[in-house]
Enzyme design. Structure first.
Site: not given
Length: 389
Positions: A269, A323, A326, A332
Site C-alpha cells: 500500500e 470509501e 471507513k 481515510e
C-alpha cells in the site's frame, strides 16, 4: 441507415479502443497494482469495476478479503489477484483443517478462471495491541501455506502478510534501518518463512503520515517526488530524493541486520489522500496528484532504490475508490483515484470529460442472462487516456 451508421461507429470505437489497449504504454499496466477496498455503500458492481480496470490496463488487484462476487466478475480477465484473510481469522487459520477448508471454499473454486497469486494472512498485525494475534500470525501463515501444499497449489499461490512502517525502530539513515526490538521475536521467524517459501516482505508505506506529523521538518518536495536536494546517507554516501525509497532501503537494512538478504521488499500500500480534516496538513487533490503521478512515472522507468538499483520498485497504489464508510479521520475516506461513479478525483493525465451515461461502462443483460457491455460515447477510451502520463 442511421442505425447502420451507429452500429459501424460503435464497432469502430471498440476496435480503436482495443488497438489502444494493446499498443499504448499505460503507466498502470507496467506492473503497478491497485488496492480495491470496499468499505463503502455506493460502489459500482464488481462486473462494472472489472470492465473499468480492463479499460485502464490494470492487471494486478489487491483485495482485503476473498469476495466471491469480485473473483467471479474477474473470470478470464487475466488480472493477478492478491486476496486477504482478515485479522479476525488468524486464530482459526492456525488449525490445519480450517485452513484447508477456507482454501477449498475461497480459492480453489476460482483458480481455473481467476488468477489468484497471493494470500495475505492478516494486515499490520505486529503494530497492533493484540499480543495473542501477534502470536497467531506466523502459525497461521505456515498453516495456510501447508494447506496450499497439500492441495497442490503452492506453486500458483504464495503466502505473506503486510506490515506498516511502524515495525521499524529506526528508519534513517536507511543504512541503519532496524526493526523495533520488541518485535524482533516475531519478525525473525517470519523472515525465515519468507526465505523458505520465496515470498516477499510486504510494507504499507505512507510518506503522507510523516509529513502530516511534522510539516515544518519534512520537506513536501521530498515526500512528493518533486525536485529537491535530497538527503544523504552518511554511511553509504547515497543520496535519497524521496522518502518512500528511503523507507524501502531502511527495511532492507533491518532485514540484513537479522541475517536476511534473500527476501524482496514489496509495497502493498502507498498513496496520498485528496482530502482530510483541518489538522491533516497536506491532504489536497494537488498533492495526491503529484504523489501518485510522480510515483507512477518512476515505476515506468523501472527505477530501483539507491541501495538496490537493480530491483525495480513493486507497488500497489491505495486505492481504487474513495470509501465513504471507513472509520477514522477524513483522509481515510479520501485515498481513492476515482469516485464511485468512475470519475477521477484528480487529474494525473489528459482531461476526462463526463459523458451522458457517466464514466462507468454500462452493462445490459440479454434475454438469456448473458452480459452485454455497452460503451458510452468514448467514456472507456477517455478513461484509459486519462491515466496515460
Amino acid at each position: 441507415m442511421a442505425s447502420l451508421r451507429s452500429l459501424n461507429r460503435f464497432r469502430a470505437l471498440v476496435l480503436l479502443f482495443s488497438l489502444l489497449s494493446d499498443l499504448s504504454v499505460g503507466v498502470l499496466s507496467l506492473g503497478v497494482g491497485i488496492n480495491y477496498g470496499q468499505i463503502a455503500n455506493n460502489l459500482p458492481s464488481p462486473s462494472r469495476v472489472a470492465l473499468l480496470l480492463r479499460s485502464l490496463n490494470i492487471s494486478r488487484v489487491k483485495l482485503y478479503d476473498a469476495d466471491p462476487n469480485v473473483l467471479s466478475a474477474f473470470s478470464n480477465s487475466n488480472v493477478d489477484f492478491v486476496i486477504g484473510l482478515g485479522n479476525e481469522n488468524l486464530q482459526a487459520m492456525t488449525d490445519p483443517g480450517q485452513a484447508q477448508t477456507w482454501i477449498q471454499q475461497h480459492v480453489q473454486p476460482y483458480l481455473s478462471q481467476t488468477k489468484i497469486t497471493c494470500i495475505t494472512v492478516g494486515n499490520e498485525v505486529l503494530t497492533g495491541n493484540d499480543t495473542q494475534m501477534k502470536s497467531h500470525l506466523l502459525p497461521a501463515m505456515q498453516t495456510v501455506n501447508n494447506a496450499l501444499n497439500n492441495l497442490g497449489l503452492s506453486r500458483e499461490v504464495y503466502v505473506t502478510t503486510a506490515h506498516s512502517t511502524g515495525i521499524l525502530g529506526n528508519s534513517f539513515p536507511p543504512s541503519s534501518g532496524s526493526f523495533r526490538q520488541d518485535l524482533a521475536e516475531y519478525i525473525q521467524p517470519i523472515l525465515s518463512f519468507h526465505s523458505q517459501t520465496n515470498s516477499p516482505f510486504l510494507i504499507n508505506a505512507y510518506p503522507f503520515f510523516a509529513y502530516k506529523g511534522s510539516p515544518d521538518q519534512v520537506s513536501l518536495e521530498y515526500v512528493l517526488f518533486q525536485p529537491n536536494p535530497g538527503i544523504r546517507d552518511p554511511v553509504t554516501n547515497l543520496n535519497y530524493d524521496n522518502m518512500l525509497y528511503a523507507q524501502i532501503d531502511a527495511v532492507y537494512s533491518a532485514m540484513k541486520a537479522l541475517g536476511h538478504t534473500d527476501v524482496q521488499v514489496k509495497i502493498s500500500e502507498t498513496g496520498w489522500p485528496s482530502k482530510g480534516d483541518p489538522d491533516e496538513v497536506g491532504a489536497t487533490p494537488e498533492n495526491a496528484a503529484l504523489y501518485n503521478g510522480n510515483l507512477l512515472q518512476r515505476i515506468e522507468q523501472n527505477q530501483g532504490t539507491p541501495a538496490n538499483p537493480s530491483i525495480p520498485i513493486d507497488v500497489y497504489v491505495f486505492a481504487l475508490f474513495n470509501e465513504d464508510l471507513k472509520p477514522g479521520p477524513a483522509s481515510e475516506r479520501n485515498y481513492g483515484l476515482l469516485y464511485p461513479d468512475g470519475s477521477p478525483v484528480y487529474r494525473i493525465g489528459l482531461q476526462l470529460q463526463e459523458q451522458q451515461q457517466g464514466y462507468l461502462p454500462h452493462i445490459d443483460y440479454s434475454s438469456s442472462g448473458q452480459q452485454k457491455t455497452v460503451y458510452s460515447s468514448f467514456s472507456l477510451l477517455l478513461i484509459a487516456l486519462a491515466f496515460l502520463i
